[in-house]
Design a protein around this motif. Structure first.
Motif, mmCIF file in Angstrom:
data_model
loop_
_atom_site.group_PDB
_atom_site.id
_atom_site.type_symbol
_atom_site.label_atom_id
_atom_site.label_comp_id
_atom_site.label_asym_id
_atom_site.label_seq_id
_atom_site.Cartn_x
_atom_site.Cartn_y
_atom_site.Cartn_z
ATOM 1 N N SER A 230 26.133 -3.587 2.051
ATOM 2 C CA SER A 230 24.946 -2.925 1.507
ATOM 3 C C SER A 230 25.303 -1.478 1.179
ATOM 4 O O SER A 230 25.581 -0.680 2.077
ATOM 5 C CB SER A 230 23.795 -2.955 2.527
ATOM 6 N N THR A 231 25.300 -1.153 -0.110
ATOM 7 C CA THR A 231 25.651 0.209 -0.524
ATOM 8 C C THR A 231 24.569 0.775 -1.432
ATOM 9 O O THR A 231 24.047 0.079 -2.301
ATOM 10 C CB THR A 231 27.005 0.228 -1.270
ATOM 11 N N ALA A 232 24.235 2.054 -1.200
ATOM 12 C CA ALA A 232 23.278 2.781 -2.048
ATOM 13 C C ALA A 232 21.988 2.006 -2.247
ATOM 14 O O ALA A 232 21.458 1.929 -3.352
ATOM 15 C CB ALA A 232 23.912 3.116 -3.406
ATOM 16 N N SER A 233 21.464 1.430 -1.182
ATOM 17 C CA SER A 233 20.269 0.603 -1.305
ATOM 18 C C SER A 233 19.304 0.788 -0.153
ATOM 19 O O SER A 233 18.113 1.006 -0.356
ATOM 20 C CB SER A 233 20.673 -0.878 -1.410
ATOM 21 N N LEU A 234 19.796 0.695 1.069
ATOM 22 C CA LEU A 234 18.918 0.663 2.229
ATOM 23 C C LEU A 234 18.035 1.910 2.326
ATOM 24 O O LEU A 234 16.918 1.853 2.830
ATOM 25 C CB LEU A 234 19.766 0.509 3.494
ATOM 26 N N GLU A 235 18.517 3.028 1.801
ATOM 27 C CA GLU A 235 17.739 4.274 1.856
ATOM 28 C C GLU A 235 16.483 4.230 0.996
ATOM 29 O O GLU A 235 15.648 5.136 1.048
ATOM 30 C CB GLU A 235 18.613 5.461 1.434
ATOM 31 N N ARG A 236 16.307 3.166 0.218
ATOM 32 C CA ARG A 236 15.122 3.023 -0.629
ATOM 33 C C ARG A 236 14.045 2.129 0.002
ATOM 34 O O ARG A 236 12.935 2.045 -0.508
ATOM 35 C CB ARG A 236 15.527 2.431 -1.981
ATOM 36 N N PRO A 248 7.109 3.788 6.535
ATOM 37 C CA PRO A 248 7.930 4.937 6.945
ATOM 38 C C PRO A 248 9.211 4.541 7.652
ATOM 39 O O PRO A 248 10.192 5.286 7.642
ATOM 40 C CB PRO A 248 7.002 5.713 7.892
ATOM 41 N N ASN A 249 9.223 3.368 8.287
ATOM 42 C CA ASN A 249 10.396 2.900 9.011
ATOM 43 C C ASN A 249 11.080 1.729 8.317
ATOM 44 O O ASN A 249 11.820 0.977 8.953
ATOM 45 C CB ASN A 249 9.995 2.479 10.428
ATOM 46 N N GLY A 250 10.861 1.585 7.009
ATOM 47 C CA GLY A 250 11.419 0.443 6.301
ATOM 48 C C GLY A 250 12.925 0.351 6.411
ATOM 49 O O GLY A 250 13.481 -0.748 6.578
ATOM 50 N N ASP A 251 13.612 1.480 6.317
ATOM 51 C CA ASP A 251 15.070 1.487 6.417
ATOM 52 C C ASP A 251 15.528 1.098 7.821
ATOM 53 O O ASP A 251 16.459 0.308 7.993
ATOM 54 C CB ASP A 251 15.629 2.852 6.020
ATOM 55 N N ILE A 252 14.871 1.649 8.829
ATOM 56 C CA ILE A 252 15.277 1.397 10.215
ATOM 57 C C ILE A 252 14.959 -0.038 10.618
ATOM 58 O O ILE A 252 15.736 -0.680 11.335
ATOM 59 C CB ILE A 252 14.608 2.428 11.143
ATOM 60 N N GLU A 253 13.837 -0.559 10.133
ATOM 61 C CA GLU A 253 13.508 -1.949 10.441
ATOM 62 C C GLU A 253 14.450 -2.917 9.736
ATOM 63 O O GLU A 253 14.773 -3.984 10.269
ATOM 64 C CB GLU A 253 12.047 -2.225 10.082
ATOM 65 N N THR A 254 14.921 -2.546 8.547
ATOM 66 C CA THR A 254 15.938 -3.367 7.884
ATOM 67 C C THR A 254 17.209 -3.415 8.714
ATOM 68 O O THR A 254 17.821 -4.481 8.883
ATOM 69 C CB THR A 254 16.250 -2.825 6.474
ATOM 70 N N LYS A 279 16.227 14.397 4.249
ATOM 71 C CA LYS A 279 15.301 14.611 3.136
ATOM 72 C C LYS A 279 14.769 13.273 2.638
ATOM 73 O O LYS A 279 15.415 12.229 2.786
ATOM 74 C CB LYS A 279 15.985 15.343 1.978
ATOM 75 N N LEU A 280 13.587 13.330 2.061
ATOM 76 C CA LEU A 280 12.997 12.165 1.396
ATOM 77 C C LEU A 280 12.654 12.579 -0.022
ATOM 78 O O LEU A 280 11.878 13.516 -0.236
ATOM 79 C CB LEU A 280 11.742 11.704 2.139
ATOM 80 N N TYR A 281 13.261 11.904 -0.995
ATOM 81 C CA TYR A 281 12.967 12.143 -2.405
ATOM 82 C C TYR A 281 11.996 11.045 -2.839
ATOM 83 O O TYR A 281 12.406 9.921 -3.124
ATOM 84 C CB TYR A 281 14.251 12.108 -3.239
ATOM 85 N N TRP A 282 10.727 11.367 -2.861
ATOM 86 C CA TRP A 282 9.683 10.380 -3.120
ATOM 87 C C TRP A 282 9.604 10.043 -4.605
ATOM 88 O O TRP A 282 9.503 10.926 -5.419
ATOM 89 C CB TRP A 282 8.332 10.921 -2.649
ATOM 90 N N ASN A 283 9.631 8.785 -4.966
ATOM 91 C CA ASN A 283 9.768 7.553 -4.224
ATOM 92 C C ASN A 283 11.161 6.959 -4.398
ATOM 93 O O ASN A 283 11.333 5.750 -4.324
ATOM 94 C CB ASN A 283 8.734 6.539 -4.719
ATOM 95 N N SER A 284 12.142 7.829 -4.642
ATOM 96 C CA SER A 284 13.478 7.375 -5.019
ATOM 97 C C SER A 284 14.316 6.911 -3.826
ATOM 98 O O SER A 284 14.748 5.755 -3.768
ATOM 99 C CB SER A 284 14.209 8.496 -5.762
ATOM 100 N N HIS A 285 14.560 7.821 -2.859
ATOM 101 C CA HIS A 285 15.481 7.474 -1.776
ATOM 102 C C HIS A 285 15.397 8.508 -0.663
ATOM 103 O O HIS A 285 14.784 9.565 -0.813
ATOM 104 C CB HIS A 285 16.921 7.396 -2.306
ATOM 105 N N ARG A 286 16.047 8.196 0.439
ATOM 106 C CA ARG A 286 16.191 9.122 1.560
ATOM 107 C C ARG A 286 17.631 9.608 1.630
ATOM 108 O O ARG A 286 18.548 8.951 1.141
ATOM 109 C CB ARG A 286 15.868 8.440 2.903
#
Length: 330
Positions: A230-236, A248-254, A279-286
């Protein structure tokens, strides 16, 4: 007697003053603790990471988060905090703002993306597939931000040949599938959308699941994998960019579900997310720094990272490093 009374009054006043100061310090420490742990509960992955929260006596909040994660591999499991959306959310809903910012720890900037919302099919043309295949075969770097040379290095050192491998996450090109095939893995893809390859050979080699299909299977029938890329994806995950629920915890729950449900015990995760600051760039990525990154990695066994010299240096490295993590074997 007057002098003795005066000394007694002064001693009593000093005692009262010290008592007030002590009470004030205890109050401040309690408020700081509540502030910190209010986002620990929101940001650490239940259930195993929250054992640490329990040890620090944030029992009620931690227990609630851990209880919500029971049955995380069950088809009926739902995130404890999420909000379904039907349109692009230009701003974070007020009721989720503090959770997304971890009570102000994560700075928020706007980087609104609307083109990806509610797509249902990822179609890769013959040209796109052949281009990705060629780039991988000669070890070239693609243009999606990840330093692919580091992924090649990781796969050279920790091979996937003849292993059952899942490629996970959003993609604008079939690059990771071609990496998996080039390095000899038996490749499956798990994505939000249905994936179609015009290249019929690739179509026959890659087994594709949508997220709904994969999680809709009974736990006993759902395949588990030796490795996940998984690359350049989970942060979204959880930002609603693709029509997914705001979480808010979508990445951590994944990461939790990867560890407990998708990988076999002892399986390897080849992960790349952007690091350097929280940082959080809404709605792009963390992006992940010293606060959120440890929560993302909590519960995993550290294997290696490229080009990071050490785990402690990871959170301050402004880059897309490739991490090799292992699901605990017990």
């Amino acid at each position: 007697p007057f002098e003795m009374r005066s000394k007694s009054i002064m001693a009593r006043n000093r005692f009262l003053l010290l008592t007030i100061v002590y009470a004030a310090l205890v109050t401040v420490m309690l408020l700081v603790s509540l502030h910190v742990h209010s986002y620990v509960m929101l940001a650490c992955a239940p259930c195993e990471p929250c054992q640490e929260c329990g040890e620090t006596k944030v029992a009620a909040a931690a227990a609630a988060a851990c209880e919500a994660a029971v049955g995380v591999c069950d088809p009926q499991w739902k995130p404890p905090v999420s909000l379904a959306v039907t349109t692009v959310q230009r701003d974070i809903p007020a009721e989720l703002a503090s959770a997304f910012s971890m009570n102000g720890v994560v700075s928020i900037k706007q980087d609104l993306i609307t083109r990806d919302f509610l797509q249902t099919v990822d179609y890769f043309s013959l040209d796109e597939t052949q281009k990705a295949k060629h780039m991988v075969s000669i070890r070239l770097k693609t243009n999606h931000g990840v330093d692919d040379v580091n992924l090649y290095t990781a796969l050279d050192l920790y091979p996937i040949r003849d292993r059952n491998v899942a490629v996970m996450g959003h993609a604008i090109e079939p690059f990771n599938e071609m990496v998996c095939l080039e390095f000899g893995g038996n490749c499956s893809v798990i994505r939000m959308n249905h994936v179609v390859y015009e290249d019929q050979k690739v179509e026959s080699l890659v087994h594709s699941y949508t997220l709904d299909e994969y999680w809709g299977m009974a736990e006993s029938e759902r395949p588990r994998f030796d490795a996940v890329i998984s690359t350049a994806s989970l942060e979204r995950d959880g930002l609603g960019r693709y029509g997914d629920a705001l979480n808010p915890n979508g990445d951590i729950e994944t990461m939790l579900r990867l560890r407990q449900c998708i990988l076999k015990p002892g399986g390897l995760l080849y992960l790349s997310v952007e690091t350097g600051s929280d940082k959080l760039y809404w709605n792009s990525h963390r992006t992940y720094g010293v606060e959120r990154l440890p929560r993302l990695l909590d519960g995993w066994d550290w294997v290696n990272a490229f080009p990071v010299p050490s785990r402690s240096a990871l959170a301050t490295l402004v880059a897309y490093p490739v991490l090799v993590l292992q699901s605990p074997s017990h």
